[in-house]
Design a protein around this motif. Structure first.
Motif, PDB file in Angstrom:
ATOM      1  N   VAL A 194     -29.703 -11.273  50.729  1.00  0.00           N
ATOM      2  CA  VAL A 194     -30.228 -11.325  52.100  1.00  0.00           C
ATOM      3  C   VAL A 194     -30.164 -12.759  52.619  1.00  0.00           C
ATOM      4  O   VAL A 194     -29.753 -13.012  53.760  1.00  0.00           O
ATOM      5  N   PHE A 195     -30.571 -13.687  51.762  1.00  0.00           N
ATOM      6  CA  PHE A 195     -30.549 -15.097  52.138  1.00  0.00           C
ATOM      7  C   PHE A 195     -29.125 -15.567  52.414  1.00  0.00           C
ATOM      8  O   PHE A 195     -28.869 -16.265  53.405  1.00  0.00           O
ATOM      9  N   ASN A 196     -28.181 -15.168  51.565  1.00  0.00           N
ATOM     10  CA  ASN A 196     -26.782 -15.580  51.757  1.00  0.00           C
ATOM     11  C   ASN A 196     -26.227 -15.040  53.071  1.00  0.00           C
ATOM     12  O   ASN A 196     -25.459 -15.727  53.763  1.00  0.00           O
ATOM     13  N   ASP A 197     -26.599 -13.813  53.425  1.00  0.00           N
ATOM     14  CA  ASP A 197     -26.164 -13.246  54.710  1.00  0.00           C
ATOM     15  C   ASP A 197     -26.703 -14.058  55.880  1.00  0.00           C
ATOM     16  O   ASP A 197     -25.993 -14.307  56.874  1.00  0.00           O
ATOM     17  N   ALA A 198     -27.964 -14.476  55.779  1.00  0.00           N
ATOM     18  CA  ALA A 198     -28.574 -15.284  56.836  1.00  0.00           C
ATOM     19  C   ALA A 198     -27.905 -16.651  56.933  1.00  0.00           C
ATOM     20  O   ALA A 198     -27.668 -17.163  58.035  1.00  0.00           O
ATOM     21  N   ARG A 251     -33.824 -20.177  61.803  1.00  0.00           N
ATOM     22  CA  ARG A 251     -33.670 -18.717  61.865  1.00  0.00           C
ATOM     23  C   ARG A 251     -33.176 -18.120  60.546  1.00  0.00           C
ATOM     24  O   ARG A 251     -33.306 -16.919  60.313  1.00  0.00           O
ATOM     25  N   ILE A 252     -32.602 -18.966  59.684  1.00  0.00           N
ATOM     26  CA  ILE A 252     -32.224 -18.501  58.342  1.00  0.00           C
ATOM     27  C   ILE A 252     -33.470 -18.011  57.611  1.00  0.00           C
ATOM     28  O   ILE A 252     -33.481 -16.937  57.003  1.00  0.00           O
ATOM     29  N   TYR A 253     -34.534 -18.808  57.685  1.00  0.00           N
ATOM     30  CA  TYR A 253     -35.778 -18.468  56.992  1.00  0.00           C
ATOM     31  C   TYR A 253     -36.553 -17.388  57.743  1.00  0.00           C
ATOM     32  O   TYR A 253     -37.259 -16.587  57.137  1.00  0.00           O
ATOM     33  N   GLU A 254     -36.393 -17.397  59.054  1.00  0.00           N
ATOM     34  CA  GLU A 254     -37.026 -16.342  59.848  1.00  0.00           C
ATOM     35  C   GLU A 254     -36.429 -14.978  59.485  1.00  0.00           C
ATOM     36  O   GLU A 254     -37.160 -13.993  59.311  1.00  0.00           O
ATOM     37  N   LYS A 255     -35.095 -14.929  59.354  1.00  0.00           N
ATOM     38  CA  LYS A 255     -34.442 -13.664  59.002  1.00  0.00           C
ATOM     39  C   LYS A 255     -34.846 -13.214  57.606  1.00  0.00           C
ATOM     40  O   LYS A 255     -35.095 -12.014  57.377  1.00  0.00           O
ATOM     41  N   LEU A 256     -34.940 -14.153  56.673  1.00  0.00           N
ATOM     42  CA  LEU A 256     -35.410 -13.825  55.323  1.00  0.00           C
ATOM     43  C   LEU A 256     -36.832 -13.285  55.380  1.00  0.00           C
ATOM     44  O   LEU A 256     -37.156 -12.282  54.730  1.00  0.00           O
ATOM     45  N   GLY A 257     -37.687 -13.940  56.149  1.00  0.00           N
ATOM     46  CA  GLY A 257     -39.072 -13.492  56.268  1.00  0.00           C
ATOM     47  C   GLY A 257     -39.179 -12.106  56.869  1.00  0.00           C
ATOM     48  O   GLY A 257     -39.976 -11.274  56.411  1.00  0.00           O
TER      49      GLY A 257
END
Length: 388
Positions: free
Chosen positions: A19-23, A93-99
């Protein structure tokens, strides 16, 4: 997980790397960056889980354990200035998407959790509130607050089943709480409880039209007339009034032309009558009062986040850095909540956070830490024998 592992990599086993890599790919997180996005994420999560108060402290602890970096799951350690630059420039937004992904993953794990004094199985019940983190306006000009002071406001929707956040919205401290209702898309048929700062009759009427329920406190200036009175109430449990009302204020009557329900509850402890308004006409009056009482769970959540995870001292002051910090803190909280549910720990999330913080650099089986074994009969007998 074997007992030869450090606690930190055991927690990171719940980290959804794909998921993180996708973000990272979506927001070009590794474009022209010497430090990988995952390395930054690892360091920040370690800082949160270990209770580090600054980026310098993260650097200090990891360099002191340089010989154990590989076993802690790190390819390398980076200095605080590199972390600071990454926080400033790498898209939050990388961390927002992960969250957001973790929220969708973890919330269902607590769907059957009980809410104190509320017996509404299957109902989604949320609390809405915000917390403000003070900061220097000279360092964070974008976060201008009242009276020339700086402040970052974190608006949160909390699922009362398990105290799992459903939505996070970060603004400067001048942003009025009620404006959040226009930004947030509520769940149909869900119940939301909030304090009187969120009483925006235009927004609440829009929620009513979407079949969304709310429970809140009326402002002292609210003008209304009583359309119907329910005399079948039980004053022994504190309910002293249950009415159907219609707003009569010039502006409010136009913004909210529908009927509302007014519940009055006697608080014996403080010797005062507390009023609640709701657009739900089917719930018992005591249930309405108890739903609002459970709103305080969000205050507890804010206390947990500020106390057990590190957001009192910001790790950067640009808007991007602050939002990165807050979302990493939420991701750390959700990883702990996921781990607690998966291992069926009897401890609360905040207790699990404390145990992990104190044990982060030890080699011990994580399940043994947060799932204590029950005492056997022989152990009980030995304890009793001590007093013979």
């Amino acid at each position: 997980m074997n007992s030869g592992k450090f606690v930190f990599p055991q927690v990171m086993e719940y980290f959804p790397r794909w998921v993180f890599n996708d973000a990272v790919a979506e927001y070009n997180g590794d474009y022209r960056m010497r430090m990988s996005c995952f390395t930054q994420c690892q360091h920040l999560l370690f800082g949160q889980l270990a209770g580090c108060k600054s980026l310098n402290e993260i650097e200090l602890i990891l360099k002191a354990h340089a010989k154990s970096l590989y076993h802690l799951g790190f390819d390398c350690t980076v200095d605080s200035s590199s972390l600071s630059r990454a926080n400033e420039t790498r898209d939050y937004r990388i961390y927002e998407k992960l969250g957001q992904w973790l929220i969708k993953k973890v919330r269902p794990m607590y769907a059957k959790e009980n809410i104190p004094d509320i017996y509404l199985p299957g109902w989604e019940i949320f609390a809405i509130d915000s917390t403000t983190i003070s900061c220097s306006v000279k360092l964070a000009e974008w976060a201008l607050g009242k009276y020339t002071k700086g402040g970052v406001k974190m608006h949160t929707v909390l699922d009362l089943r398990g105290s799992i956040p459903d939505s996070i919205y970060v603004t400067n401290s001048r942003y009025h709480d009620s404006n959040f209702l226009d930004e947030y898309e509520p769940y149909k048929w869900a119940i939301y409880t909030m304090d009187k700062a969120y009483v925006d009759f235009e927004a609440l009427h829009g929620w009513t039209m979407k079949n969304v329920y709310f429970v809140t406190r009326p402002k002292s200036t609210m003008r209304y007339e009583t359309a119907e009175v329910n005399y079948n109430i039980n004053e022994l449990v504190g309910i002293v009034g249950d009415e159907i009302i219609h707003l009569t204020g010039y502006k409010s009557s136009k913004l909210y032309p529908e009927n509302l329900r007014l519940i009055k509850y006697y608080d014996a402890e403080n010797d005062e009558i507390i009023s609640f308004i709701t657009n739900n006409f089917d719930l018992g009056p005591l249930e309405v009062a108890n739903i609002y009482r459970n709103r305080w769970a969000i205050e507890t959540f804010f206390k947990w986040i500020k106390g057990n995870l590190t957001i009192k001292a910001l790790w950067g002051y640009s808007e991007n850095a602050v939002k990165t910090h807050l979302w990493v803190a939420i991701c750390a909280y959700l990883l702990l909540a996921w781990m607690k549910a998966a291992l069926k720990s009897p401890f609360s999330v905040t207790q699990v956070a404390t145990i992990v913080e104190k044990s982060i650099l030890t080699k011990v089986n994580l399940k043994e830490l947060i799932v204590p074994e029950p005492l056997t009969e022989n152990q009980n007998d030995k304890e009793l024998n001590l007093f013979d």
